[in-house]
Design an enzyme around this catalytic site. Structure first.
Site, PDB file in Angstrom:
ATOM      1  N   GLU A  15       0.837  -1.210   0.000  1.00 20.49           N
ATOM      2  CA  GLU A  15       0.000   0.000   0.000  1.00 20.49           C
ATOM      3  C   GLU A  15       0.869   1.256   0.000  1.00 20.49           C
ATOM      4  O   GLU A  15       2.082   1.199   0.123  1.00 20.49           O
ATOM      5  CB  GLU A  15      -0.902   0.026   1.247  1.00 20.49           C
ATOM      6  CG  GLU A  15      -2.329  -0.434   1.025  1.00 20.49           C
ATOM      7  CD  GLU A  15      -3.184   0.615   0.314  1.00 20.49           C
ATOM      8  OE1 GLU A  15      -2.629   1.650  -0.120  1.00 20.49           O
ATOM      9  OE2 GLU A  15      -4.400   0.386   0.180  1.00 20.49           O
ATOM     10  N   ARG A  95      -7.660   0.007  13.113  1.00 17.69           N
ATOM     11  CA  ARG A  95      -6.276   0.334  12.759  1.00 17.69           C
ATOM     12  C   ARG A  95      -6.240   1.526  11.826  1.00 17.69           C
ATOM     13  O   ARG A  95      -7.240   1.895  11.197  1.00 17.69           O
ATOM     14  CB  ARG A  95      -5.589  -0.856  12.069  1.00 17.69           C
ATOM     15  CG  ARG A  95      -6.166  -1.218  10.694  1.00 17.69           C
ATOM     16  CD  ARG A  95      -5.258  -2.205   9.983  1.00 17.69           C
ATOM     17  NE  ARG A  95      -5.795  -2.706   8.727  1.00 17.69           N
ATOM     18  CZ  ARG A  95      -5.711  -2.080   7.561  1.00 17.69           C
ATOM     19  NH1 ARG A  95      -5.137  -0.886   7.475  1.00 17.69           N
ATOM     20  NH2 ARG A  95      -6.205  -2.625   6.461  1.00 17.69           N
ATOM     21  N   ASN A  97      -5.285   3.391   8.398  1.00 14.29           N
ATOM     22  CA  ASN A  97      -5.262   2.973   6.999  1.00 14.29           C
ATOM     23  C   ASN A  97      -4.595   4.063   6.174  1.00 14.29           C
ATOM     24  O   ASN A  97      -3.614   4.675   6.615  1.00 14.29           O
ATOM     25  CB  ASN A  97      -6.679   2.643   6.511  1.00 14.29           C
ATOM     26  CG  ASN A  97      -6.683   1.724   5.312  1.00 14.29           C
ATOM     27  OD1 ASN A  97      -5.928   0.743   5.271  1.00 14.29           O
ATOM     28  ND2 ASN A  97      -7.516   1.999   4.322  1.00 14.29           N
ATOM     29  N   GLU A 116     -14.148  -4.171   8.771  1.00 19.87           N
ATOM     30  CA  GLU A 116     -14.674  -3.217   7.794  1.00 19.87           C
ATOM     31  C   GLU A 116     -16.131  -2.834   8.069  1.00 19.87           C
ATOM     32  O   GLU A 116     -16.887  -2.492   7.159  1.00 19.87           O
ATOM     33  CB  GLU A 116     -14.529  -3.769   6.364  1.00 19.87           C
ATOM     34  CG  GLU A 116     -13.088  -4.095   6.008  1.00 19.87           C
ATOM     35  CD  GLU A 116     -12.913  -4.575   4.575  1.00 19.87           C
ATOM     36  OE1 GLU A 116     -13.891  -4.481   3.798  1.00 19.87           O
ATOM     37  OE2 GLU A 116     -11.804  -5.041   4.240  1.00 19.87           O
ATOM     38  N   ASN A 143      -9.969   5.510   2.733  1.00 17.03           N
ATOM     39  CA  ASN A 143      -8.918   5.179   1.784  1.00 17.03           C
ATOM     40  C   ASN A 143      -8.411   6.423   1.076  1.00 17.03           C
ATOM     41  O   ASN A 143      -8.047   7.400   1.720  1.00 17.03           O
ATOM     42  CB  ASN A 143      -9.399   4.093   0.817  1.00 17.03           C
ATOM     43  CG  ASN A 143      -8.707   2.769   1.075  1.00 17.03           C
ATOM     44  OD1 ASN A 143      -7.508   2.729   1.303  1.00 17.03           O
ATOM     45  ND2 ASN A 143      -9.457   1.683   1.050  1.00 17.03           N
ATOM     46  N   ASP A 192      -9.774   2.225  -4.184  1.00 17.54           N
ATOM     47  CA  ASP A 192      -8.859   2.118  -3.041  1.00 17.54           C
ATOM     48  C   ASP A 192      -8.059   3.410  -2.938  1.00 17.54           C
ATOM     49  O   ASP A 192      -8.616   4.461  -2.667  1.00 17.54           O
ATOM     50  CB  ASP A 192      -7.988   0.871  -3.220  1.00 17.54           C
ATOM     51  CG  ASP A 192      -7.349   0.393  -1.934  1.00 17.54           C
ATOM     52  OD1 ASP A 192      -7.054   1.225  -1.065  1.00 17.54           O
ATOM     53  OD2 ASP A 192      -7.117  -0.819  -1.801  1.00 17.54           O
TER      54      ASP A 192
END
Length: 281
Positions: A15, A95, A97, A116, A143, A192
């Protein structure tokens, strides 16, 4: 446009590619592997280090070192590699992201629950001085985040909505008038990570879509880069002239991963990126 493999790897959840102009390196992470990677395209040199918990994003700091969006909050790595918390807010089953640095040097840090669940994520603005300002508090998977070239628009993705949204971004750091810019049709994956180019177009990575798409400021799809692995996670422009599009990918959840799944990919000469500010803290 054709891709090349910049770094062959087997990241579980690659990522967050970010170009660091001060060092001439491309930074990226493996969230579930708790690792920060760097790649120097001029020399081919690669480095990797482990973090003490899952890491959702890493960005360079103006005074040297890195800022990390971790499981339990936002932390700082100083140039001497010492660590300290800037904003420590552990929430069970949640967490950090994706994150991005705004034109004023503040960090916009997203969170999500591991399951999620809708409403379990947030988007928070953290200034260089450590002031914490909630932006959005009812998202699922926070995101892609990025700004128009003039800084007046914020582009934002809450992945399960299958939308790229746009908001008005004001000089005081507030946002308003959230509305859809583009929707991702069923079967094309989920939006994303994103990046914005010098033309003001928005490049969006498609998780389970095996592609990166470019949308105009009017929300029209005008380009698509098809990739051989489905879990495409994020993209960013890098290289000395910011014309190479770096793309991260993931292996997590794939029964038979493609050989490049989890690798860092690059499309040379894909477009013209924008210089990204460093975190002011």
């Amino acid at each position: 446009m054709s891709y090349e493999v910049a770094v062959r790897a087997e990241a579980t959840l690659g990522e967050g590619p970010t170009w660091d102009p001060a060092t001439g390196r491309l930074l990226w992470i493996d969230i579930l592997g708790s690792r920060i990677h760097s790649y120097d395209p001029s020399s081919g040199r690669r480095t990797s280090r482990t973090t003490h918990q899952h890491v959702g994003a890493v960005k360079p700091r103006a005074q040297g070192g890195l800022v990390l969006n971790l499981r339990d909050g936002v932390g700082l790595l100083d140039p001497d590699d010492s660590f300290r918390w800037l904003h420590h807010e552990p929430v069970p089953d949640r967490r950090g992201n994706d994150a991005a640095v705004a034109p004023d040097g503040s960090l916009w840090a997203g969170t999500m629950r591991y399951d999620e669940a809708p409403g379990g994520g947030t988007l928070t603005r953290i200034t260089g001085a450590g002031e914490v300002v909630p932006v959005l508090d009812d998202v699922a998977v926070s995101n892609g985040t990025g700004w128009s070239p003039d800084g007046r628009l914020l582009y934002y993705i809450d992945s399960p909505t299958r939308r790229v949204d746009v908001l008005d971004h004001h000089e005081d750091g507030t946002v308003s008038h959230r509305r859809p810019l583009a929707g991702i049709e069923a079967g094309a994956g989920f939006p994303d990570g994103l990046t914005v180019d010098a033309d003001g177009c928005v490049w969006v990575a498609l998780w389970d879509g095996g592609a990166v798409r470019r949308y105009t400021p009017a929300g029209e799809l005008d380009r698509e880069i098809v990739l051989p692995t489905p879990r495409v996670t994020a993209c960013a422009f890098g290289g000395a002239d910011l014309t190479d599009l770096y793309i991260t990918t993931a292996r997590v959840g794939l029964a038979a991963p493609h050989p490049v799944a989890g690798s860092l990919l690059v499309v040379p000469g894909a477009g013209q990126g924008l210089p990204q500010p460093a975190f002011a803290g």
